[in-house]
Write an enzyme that holds these catalytic residues in place. Structure first.
Site, mmCIF file in Angstrom:
data_model
loop_
_atom_site.group_PDB
_atom_site.id
_atom_site.type_symbol
_atom_site.label_atom_id
_atom_site.label_comp_id
_atom_site.label_asym_id
_atom_site.label_seq_id
_atom_site.Cartn_x
_atom_site.Cartn_y
_atom_site.Cartn_z
ATOM 1 N N ASP A 191 -5.040 -11.957 31.984
ATOM 2 C CA ASP A 191 -3.963 -11.805 30.998
ATOM 3 C C ASP A 191 -2.634 -12.401 31.469
ATOM 4 O O ASP A 191 -1.656 -12.408 30.714
ATOM 5 C CB ASP A 191 -3.751 -10.322 30.682
ATOM 6 N N GLN A 226 -14.396 -5.793 29.019
ATOM 7 C CA GLN A 226 -14.574 -5.110 27.736
ATOM 8 C C GLN A 226 -16.054 -4.994 27.396
ATOM 9 O O GLN A 226 -16.511 -3.954 26.924
ATOM 10 C CB GLN A 226 -13.816 -5.855 26.633
#
Ligand code: S3P
Length: 439
Positions: A321, A170
């Site tokens: 994740d 990100q």
């Protein structure tokens, strides 16, 4: 709150298809909105996080239109031509929308306010505001560097060379996206490789971007700014992070033999499959192919007797994740699983180490939380006790809810999840798919 009990299930058999990749869906909308002309996207994930990105791109001038299930048409405004949004951009639960869009706004002559839900409003933004400030953006965050946050873009922005202090796709993407409308060359140095969808897609849209890898594996990514992006047709591959719940479910529920179609297997995302194989998981890749420039295959997953392992921390970025659901696999494996190097899990949608330790313990698993990981002693295939009358707390975290749903499938008393609503952020059809298989 929408509580639900997930109970023991019969074997999972048949074929399912998982929804579009969340990371690629966000980027498809953003880059299409910056291209000059009309892009078509198919297989877009229509989860709440991605819809937040779609709404934000609309608020900044792009025409974004849904033409069918997963089919979207985007008329871009061109790099440099994003418009001033008239109201605060509501990012909901989505860290990816927030951080990547902050990058876009940072090099446009506009001001945007970012707001989000209770989970997102606790998450650190300094990792993005630091480099974007260096590029000239003017940012006022809430105390603690969190949302709500106001960002005034710089025009022109200043190109920087930025070495990532955390392994974060990100942060990397925020700087590269800011670089798109910055004169000259913006450089990101990435000591630990993270998902590379931004690099692949920026190139696919025609940006001048190069990646150099040195002998230590450090990646230097350079993008030339004031780029002109060409509209594209994009087919979004299935999300390996959504497939993960069904992969683990099929491995742990006795008698299962499940095919999961169209799973993205980009090496920067596929760590879970390798780790599960090391634990003894029977996972076969069928019909390998390319979808939207990404490697994809159907996965045939058969129930397996899993064994605990020490998970190499080097794989963390490629499955960042997937740890919540790996912990569920570990809780049902034979022997001890040790995970380390997971500090980043504490700043996801929830503190995924603390929250999974508490949830799994409540379901009867033997879990020890350390500073940067969990150590789990598995049952060796015996069902977990289940959560009884206690409901496990998911803290607005979709991946906790889905992981504990999978734990419920191999439990004596079922696992009650306090709130299933967050699942819609990334996988709105999760419960329907699961109910269809276990019926
Ligand atoms: C994402 C990057 C990861 C991941 C998130 C999606 C992305 O975050 O956890 O779900 O699309 O770039 P970090 O890069 O902060 O680790």
């Amino acid at each position: 709150m929408r509580p639900r009990r997930f109970a023991a299930s019969g074997p999972l058999k048949g074929r399912i298809r998982v929804p579009g990749d969340k990371s690629i869906s966000h980027r498809s909308l953003m880059l299409s909105a910056l291209a000059v002309g009309e892009s078509r996207i198919s297989g877009l994930l229509e989860g709440e996080d991605v819809l937040a990105t779609a709404a934000a791109m609309r608020a900044m001038g792009a025409q974004v239109e849904r033409t069918g299930e997963g089919e979207w048409l985007v008329h871009g405004v061109g790099v440099g031509s994003l418009l001033q949004p008239q109201a605060a951009l509501d990012m909901g639960n989505s860290g990816t929308s927030t951080r990547l869009l902050m990058g876009l706004v940072a090099s446009h002559p506009i001001t945007a306010t970012f707001v989000g839900d209770a989970s997102l409003s606790k998450r650190p933004m300094k990792r993005v505001t630091d480099p974007l400030s260096l590029m000239g953006a003017d940012i006022t965050a809430s105390p603690g560097g969190t949302l709500p946050l106001m960002l005034r873009g710089a025009s022109p922005a200043v190109p920087i060379e930025y070495r990532l202090p955390v392994a974060s796709a990100q942060v990397k993407s925020a700087v590269l996206l800011a670089g798109l409308n910055t004169p000259g060359i913006t450089t990101v140095i990435e000591p630990v490789p993270t998902r590379d969808h931004s690099e692949r897609m920026l190139k696919g849209f025609g940006a001048e971007l190069t990646v150099e890898v040195d002998t230590s594996g450090t990646r230097t990514i350079r993008i030339r700014g004031e780029a002109e992006l060409q509209p594209q047709r994009i087919e979004v591959p299935g999300d390996p992070s959504s497939a993960a719940f069904f992969i683990v479910a099929a491995l742990v529920v006795p008698g299962s033999e499940l095919t999961i179609e169209n799973v993205g297997l980009n090496a920067t995302r596929a760590g879970l499959i390798e780790v599960l194989r090391q634990m003894g998981g029977d996972i076969t890749e069928v019909n390998p192919r390319e979808v939207g420039g990404e490697p994809v295959a159907d996965l045939l997953v058969r129930h397996s007797e899993l064994k605990g392992i020490e998970v190499d921390p080097a794989v963390v970025p490629s499955m960042v994740d997937e740890f919540p659901v790996l912990f569920v696999a570990a809780a049902l494996a034979e022997g001890r699983t040790v995970t380390t190097g997971l500090d980043e899990l504490r700043v996801k949608e929830s503190d995924r180490l603390a929250v999974m330790a508490e949830a799994l313990t409540a379901a009867g698993a033997r879990v020890q939380e350390t500073e940067d990981g969990l150590t789990i002693d598995g049952t060796g295939g015996e069902p977990l006790r289940g959560s009884g009358n206690h409901s496990v707390a998911t803290h607005l975290d979709h991946r906790i809810a889905m992981s504990m749903a999978v734990a419920g499938l191999v439990s004596k008393a079922g696992v009650e999840v306090d709130d299933t609503r967050p699942i819609a952020t990334s996988f709105p059809m999760f419960e329907t798919l699961l109910d269809g298989l276990s019926a």
